[in-house]
Every structure is written in C-alpha cells, then in structure tokens.
Scaffold this active site. Sequence first.
Site, PDB file in Angstrom:
ATOM      1  N   HIS A 128     -27.869 -38.538  13.375  1.00 58.00           N
ATOM      2  CA  HIS A 128     -26.737 -39.118  12.645  1.00 58.00           C
ATOM      3  C   HIS A 128     -26.863 -38.756  11.159  1.00 58.00           C
ATOM      4  O   HIS A 128     -27.956 -38.817  10.594  1.00 58.00           O
ATOM      5  CB  HIS A 128     -26.733 -40.644  12.829  1.00 58.00           C
ATOM      6  N   GLU A 133     -31.294 -32.028   8.603  1.00 57.48           N
ATOM      7  CA  GLU A 133     -31.237 -32.274  10.054  1.00 57.48           C
ATOM      8  C   GLU A 133     -32.029 -31.225  10.823  1.00 57.48           C
ATOM      9  O   GLU A 133     -32.636 -31.523  11.851  1.00 57.48           O
ATOM     10  CB  GLU A 133     -29.780 -32.262  10.530  1.00 57.48           C
ATOM     11  N   GLY A 150     -22.487 -26.735  16.366  1.00 56.16           N
ATOM     12  CA  GLY A 150     -23.706 -26.415  17.109  1.00 56.16           C
ATOM     13  C   GLY A 150     -24.862 -25.886  16.278  1.00 56.16           C
ATOM     14  O   GLY A 150     -25.759 -25.241  16.821  1.00 56.16           O
ATOM     15  N   GLU A 160     -27.363 -49.193  23.947  1.00 57.98           N
ATOM     16  CA  GLU A 160     -25.953 -49.488  24.265  1.00 57.98           C
ATOM     17  C   GLU A 160     -25.105 -49.788  23.024  1.00 57.98           C
ATOM     18  O   GLU A 160     -23.882 -49.800  23.101  1.00 57.98           O
ATOM     19  CB  GLU A 160     -25.846 -50.605  25.324  1.00 57.98           C
TER      20      GLU A 160
HETATM   21  C1  GAR Z   1     -24.379 -33.275  12.501  1.00 51.64           C
HETATM   22  O1  GAR Z   1     -24.363 -33.329  11.099  1.00 51.64           O
HETATM   23  C2  GAR Z   1     -24.639 -34.643  13.097  1.00 51.64           C
HETATM   24  O2  GAR Z   1     -25.420 -35.466  12.280  1.00 51.64           O
HETATM   25  C3  GAR Z   1     -23.246 -35.200  13.240  1.00 51.64           C
HETATM   26  O3  GAR Z   1     -22.474 -34.099  13.641  1.00 51.64           O
HETATM   27  C4  GAR Z   1     -22.994 -32.917  13.031  1.00 51.64           C
HETATM   28  C5  GAR Z   1     -23.037 -31.817  14.059  1.00 51.64           C
HETATM   29  O4  GAR Z   1     -23.342 -30.600  13.460  1.00 51.64           O
HETATM   30  N1  GAR Z   1     -23.227 -36.248  14.197  1.00 51.64           N
HETATM   31  C6  GAR Z   1     -22.475 -37.335  14.065  1.00 51.64           C
HETATM   32  O5  GAR Z   1     -21.727 -37.518  13.134  1.00 51.64           O
HETATM   33  C7  GAR Z   1     -22.616 -38.323  15.190  1.00 51.64           C
HETATM   34  N2  GAR Z   1     -22.053 -39.568  14.828  1.00 51.64           N
HETATM   35  P1  GAR Z   1     -23.691 -29.334  14.334  1.00 51.64           P
HETATM   36  O6  GAR Z   1     -22.612 -29.249  15.418  1.00 51.64           O
HETATM   37  O7  GAR Z   1     -23.619 -28.179  13.382  1.00 51.64           O
HETATM   38  O8  GAR Z   1     -25.059 -29.523  14.916  1.00 51.64           O
END
Ligand code: GAR
Length: 187
Positions: free
Chosen positions: A107, A172, A14, A140
């Site tokens: 992502h 991110e 999170g 989708e």
């Molecule tokens: C993030 O790095 C996001 O890019 C990845 O999960 C992580 C969540 O981190 N998402 C994926 O891999 C989706 N395919 P967080 O829970 O610390 O925000």
Amino acid sequence: MVKRNSCVFISGKGSNLKNLIIKSRDSSFPINIKLVISNDPNAYGLRYAKQFSIPYYIIDTKSEKYENFLLVKLKEYKISIICLAGFMKIISKKFIKNFNKKIINIHPSLLPKFKGLNTYSRILKNREKISGCTVHYVNEKLDNGRIICNKKFSIEDTDDQKTLKIKTQKLEHFAFPQALIRVFNKN
Ligand code: GAR
C-alpha cells in the site's frame, strides 16, 4: 532453499510484478512466481507475465464465480502465498478464509495512515511531512492486517502527486522483496 510458489495479483502497470519476477530469479529469493492474475485485460503489467512466460488469467470480478475459479487455479499451481501488487479490488472474507494461506499487500502510505484509495491526494491535503509504503498481511478489514515492513521518505514542499508516486514506488521495489524475505526467513 525450497522456494514457495506465489501468485501475483495486479490491476495496472505492474512495476512491482516486474521487480518481483526479476528478484525471484535469484536462487536465494524465497519465492517463485507461478501465476499472475489481473482483473483488467488491458493491464500493462500483463506484458511481464507474457515476457517471462508466466501463466496468467484475467478475472471478471463482476461474475460471482470468479473467486471459485481462482481457488481452483491457486490449488492447481500449489500457491503458498498471494502477493497483491496494485490489485485494486477488494478480496472477500470468504475468499481469504477459503484460501487459508498467506496473502500480503503493498500500500502506498505509511499504514495505518491513509488506508483506501486516492492516497497521494489525501497525504498532500493533510500536509504530511513523511510518507512511504507498507507491506502487510491481508485480513478481512481493508489495509488493516499486521505490518511486515515499511519504508519512509521526507516530503518536500515541491512534491505533488506525481513526484510522491515516483518516490513511493521506488521504495516499494525494496519493500516488497524485503517483506517476502521476512515472511519466509523470519528475519
Ligand atoms: C503501487 O504503488 C501500490 O502501492 C498501489 O498500486 C500501485 C501499483 O503499481 N496499491 C494500492 O493503491 C492498493 N490500495 P504497479 O502496478 O506499478 O506495481
């Protein structure tokens, strides 16, 4: 400015949720976070929903009814946009069609490269020189919708999965807020 109501879906740590909650407290940020959804009752990120008094629900993605439950809640909270922030389940075509509003996802790669799971190990195996993160609209097809923004960094010879993850997630936390500003302010 009129803030849009958003719902953030999580599965784990999170850190993106926490970052978006903090950003959304700024009056000029385009969204408020009205609801948090997790498919995991033990997701660490749920503590941010609790800490900031944001209503949250745990969904059981094995139950067939969960998408209908979600649609009801999204309507109840007048949600205009869903932010998938580390939500590790695939959202069905039917749900996307029925929600009929914006859904965006973050992502940990430079899409269209490395869609799907185990991103960091595949990036290293492919000896990439540059990596990053991408925020995109959800359609989708998996990790395939229109790109809203991305952020890049150079991969060093010494990088491993752990350092790639740290570098990616640092970016991110800039990319997701920027994407939301682009979505609503069109800049
Ligand atoms: C993030 O790095 C996001 O890019 C990845 O999960 C992580 C969540 O981190 N998402 C994926 O891999 C989706 N395919 P967080 O829970 O610390 O925000």
